[in-house]
Structures are given as C-alpha cells and as structure tokens.
Design a protein around this motif. Structure first.
Motif, short mmCIF file in Angstrom:
data_model
loop_
_atom_site.label_atom_id
_atom_site.label_comp_id
_atom_site.label_asym_id
_atom_site.label_seq_id
_atom_site.Cartn_x
_atom_site.Cartn_y
_atom_site.Cartn_z
N ASN A 195 0.83 -1.22 0.00
CA ASN A 195 0.00 0.00 0.00
C ASN A 195 0.86 1.26 0.00
OD1 ASN A 195 -2.43 -1.33 -0.09
ND2 ASN A 195 -2.84 -1.15 2.09
N ILE A 214 2.26 1.73 -3.50
CA ILE A 214 1.25 2.16 -4.46
C ILE A 214 0.90 3.63 -4.26
CG2 ILE A 214 -1.17 1.84 -5.16
CD1 ILE A 214 -0.67 -1.18 -4.88
N GLU A 215 0.83 4.08 -3.01
CA GLU A 215 0.59 5.50 -2.76
C GLU A 215 1.73 6.35 -3.32
OE1 GLU A 215 -0.07 5.99 1.41
OE2 GLU A 215 -2.00 4.95 1.35
N HIS A 216 2.96 5.91 -3.13
CA HIS A 216 4.12 6.63 -3.65
C HIS A 216 4.12 6.58 -5.19
CE1 HIS A 216 8.73 7.42 -3.10
NE2 HIS A 216 8.15 8.34 -3.81
N ASP A 225 1.52 6.34 -7.13
CA ASP A 225 0.46 7.25 -7.57
C ASP A 225 0.97 8.69 -7.61
OD1 ASP A 225 -2.28 7.89 -8.32
OD2 ASP A 225 -2.51 8.68 -6.29
N LEU A 251 3.43 9.07 -10.55
CA LEU A 251 2.71 9.11 -11.83
C LEU A 251 1.99 10.43 -12.03
CD1 LEU A 251 1.25 5.49 -11.97
CD2 LEU A 251 3.18 6.40 -13.28
N GLU A 252 1.33 10.92 -10.99
CA GLU A 252 0.64 12.22 -11.10
C GLU A 252 1.63 13.33 -11.43
OE1 GLU A 252 -1.80 13.18 -7.74
OE2 GLU A 252 -2.89 11.28 -7.84
N ASP A 266 -2.31 1.89 -18.47
CA ASP A 266 -2.50 1.65 -17.05
C ASP A 266 -2.62 0.16 -16.75
OD1 ASP A 266 -4.95 1.16 -18.13
OD2 ASP A 266 -6.06 2.47 -16.80
#
Length: 128
Positions: free
Chosen positions: A73, A76-78, A80, A83-84, A118
């Motif tokens: 988790n 995945i937060e990092h 995200d 990617l943003e 994606d």
C-alpha cells in the motif's frame, strides 16, 4: 540452529507488481523516485525493484500478511504520486511546446490520441 536464508525466504509471503511505462525514460524516472526510500528493517517486509526496458517490477516478501499489505500500500501511494507528477510535467511540457510551435510530446499524458497505459500485472504467492 538457525534455518538457512533460502528456507527463511520460502516461508515468507511474496507479492510482485509489474508497472508498464510508455518509454524507458519514464520507467527510469519512476525507478529512481520509488527506489530512493528504503523499507525500514523493523517493517518485516523486503522490497526489490527492477527495470526491464519499459516495465518496472516491484516485488516484496514479508513475514505476515499485514506487513506485506502495509508495504505494498505504501508503494502504491508513492507510485500514484510519482505518476501524477510525471503526468503534470508531461502535460506542461506539451502545452509549452505547442505554444512555441513545436510538435507535441508523447508521454504519460497519452498524447496523439493514445490512452495512458495503465495495465498493471500482479503475482501473489502464499505459503501453504
């Protein structure tokens, strides 16, 4: 007597995630950004990152499902956030280039009518 390292690893939960990128440049940027932070030793999870051309492979092993979940988790937060940020800079670069009469930029923003890639693939191994 302690078990050999190979036996210890086989008893751990394992998870891997493949993240495809449009180019090797973007994959390398992501690897450098995501690889900067090491997993704390006390977390009970180990993370390994590899780059295969345009695909970033992240794999973890952990001694418990909770530790594995927390590590994945967090990654995945990092991911995200990375990617943003990449999309934001890619879009700004394309807008800047268009204003100067330069051709568009192909990148994570999906220029030239292509949808962003994606497609993530995952592999989970659970001890029996």
């Amino acid at each position: 007597m302690a078990a050999p390292e190979s036996d210890k690893l086989s008893d751990r939960l394992q998870f891997s995630l493949n993240v495809p990128f449009p180019s090797e440049r973007e994959a390398t940027i992501a690897l450098r950004s995501l690889g900067a932070d090491r997993q704390p030793r006390r977390s009970g999870a180990r993370q390994h990152l590899e780059l295969h051309r345009t695909v970033l492979t992240a794999s973890w092993s952990a001694d418990s499902a909770r530790n594995l979940r927390v590590a994945v988790n967090s990654f995945i937060e990092h991911l995200d956030l990375v990617l943003e940020t990449m999309i934001m800079f890619s879009t700004e670069e394309a807008e800047s280039a268009e204003g100067k009469g330069v051709g568009g930029h192909v990148g994570l923003a999906g220029s030239h009518g292509d949808p962003p890639n994606d497609g993530l693939t995952t592999h989970l191994k659970v001890k029996s």
